[in-house]
Design an enzyme around this catalytic site. Structure first.
Site, PDB file in Angstrom:
ATOM      1  N   CYS A   1      -6.910   2.753 -12.878  1.00 10.80           N
ATOM      2  CA  CYS A   1      -7.231   3.860 -11.971  1.00 10.80           C
ATOM      3  C   CYS A   1      -8.724   3.832 -11.685  1.00 10.80           C
ATOM      4  O   CYS A   1      -9.524   3.442 -12.531  1.00 10.80           O
ATOM      5  CB  CYS A   1      -6.877   5.206 -12.596  1.00 10.80           C
TER       6      CYS A   1
ATOM      7  N   ARG B   1      -2.371   5.813   7.709  1.00  7.95           N
ATOM      8  CA  ARG B   1      -2.029   4.542   8.329  1.00  7.95           C
ATOM      9  C   ARG B   1      -0.646   4.607   8.991  1.00  7.95           C
ATOM     10  O   ARG B   1       0.273   3.910   8.575  1.00  7.95           O
ATOM     11  CB  ARG B   1      -2.048   3.408   7.305  1.00  7.95           C
TER      12      ARG B   1
ATOM     13  N   ARG C   1       4.139   4.780 -15.952  1.00  9.29           N
ATOM     14  CA  ARG C   1       4.627   4.431 -17.295  1.00  9.29           C
ATOM     15  C   ARG C   1       5.983   5.061 -17.599  1.00  9.29           C
ATOM     16  O   ARG C   1       6.646   4.674 -18.557  1.00  9.29           O
ATOM     17  CB  ARG C   1       3.602   4.848 -18.350  1.00  9.29           C
TER      18      ARG C   1
ATOM     19  N   ARG D   1      -4.117   7.001  -3.787  1.00  8.87           N
ATOM     20  CA  ARG D   1      -3.708   5.763  -3.119  1.00  8.87           C
ATOM     21  C   ARG D   1      -3.278   4.755  -4.172  1.00  8.87           C
ATOM     22  O   ARG D   1      -3.726   4.791  -5.317  1.00  8.87           O
ATOM     23  CB  ARG D   1      -4.869   5.194  -2.305  1.00  8.87           C
TER      24      ARG D   1
ATOM     25  N   ARG E   1       0.823  -1.208   0.000  1.00 12.20           N
ATOM     26  CA  ARG E   1       0.000   0.000   0.000  1.00 12.20           C
ATOM     27  C   ARG E   1       0.855   1.254   0.000  1.00 12.20           C
ATOM     28  O   ARG E   1       1.973   1.254   0.498  1.00 12.20           O
ATOM     29  CB  ARG E   1      -0.869   0.034   1.260  1.00 12.20           C
TER      30      ARG E   1
ATOM     31  N   GLU F   1     -11.932   7.014  -5.697  1.00 13.93           N
ATOM     32  CA  GLU F   1     -12.093   6.649  -4.283  1.00 13.93           C
ATOM     33  C   GLU F   1     -13.534   6.951  -3.869  1.00 13.93           C
ATOM     34  O   GLU F   1     -14.115   7.931  -4.343  1.00 13.93           O
ATOM     35  CB  GLU F   1     -11.100   7.470  -3.438  1.00 13.93           C
TER      36      GLU F   1
ATOM     37  N   TYR G   1       3.664   6.041   2.901  1.00 15.39           N
ATOM     38  CA  TYR G   1       2.705   7.137   2.949  1.00 15.39           C
ATOM     39  C   TYR G   1       3.488   8.443   2.975  1.00 15.39           C
ATOM     40  O   TYR G   1       4.363   8.611   3.814  1.00 15.39           O
ATOM     41  CB  TYR G   1       1.789   7.010   4.175  1.00 15.39           C
TER      42      TYR G   1
END
Length: 122
Positions: A74, A115, A62, A89, A6, A77, A107
């Site tokens: 993609c 998180r 890319r 994210r 993540r 959210e 992050y």
């Protein structure tokens, strides 16, 4: 074993240059700290909050050598009340021998609040 890695970042403004730059920085760190070879990657999912409309975050990936044939998508959210705005994210599905504890989630920018329990200091 396929593991999920993540990561997330934020941008100040929704411009193509700022989104691409932020995603490049995020992906470079994830790739480096997890020692990812693109041939190990099954797929990559990016999501972005509704404020991000200038560019697909996948465009940044890319630019990395060897990532041309990695399946990337993609999505938007879900718009949860009071969620972090201008947030991008990523979930990378990677074939690895690393345990869950060895995976380093990344992050950056304003997304460090999402998180902190998964973020490892290096």
């Amino acid at each position: 074993m396929i593991r999920g890695i993540r990561g997330a970042t934020t941008v100040e403004r929704d411009t193509e240059m700022e989104v691409i730059s932020a995603v490049e920085k995020l992906m470079a760190e994830i790739i480096q700290v997890n020692e990812i070879d693109p041939d190990m990657v099954a797929s990559v999912f990016f999501s972005a909050t509704e404020e991000i409309r200038s560019v697909f975050p996948a465009k940044a990936l890319r630019k990395f050598e060897g990532w041309t044939y990695v399946p990337v998508t993609c999505m938007k959210e879900i718009p949860v009340s009071n969620s972090l705005p201008f947030c991008i994210r990523v979930m990378i599905h990677v074939n690895t021998t690393k345990s869950q504890k060895e995976i380093q989630h990344v992050y950056q920018a304003g997304a460090t609040v999402l998180r902190p329990d998964l973020t490892k200091q290096i």
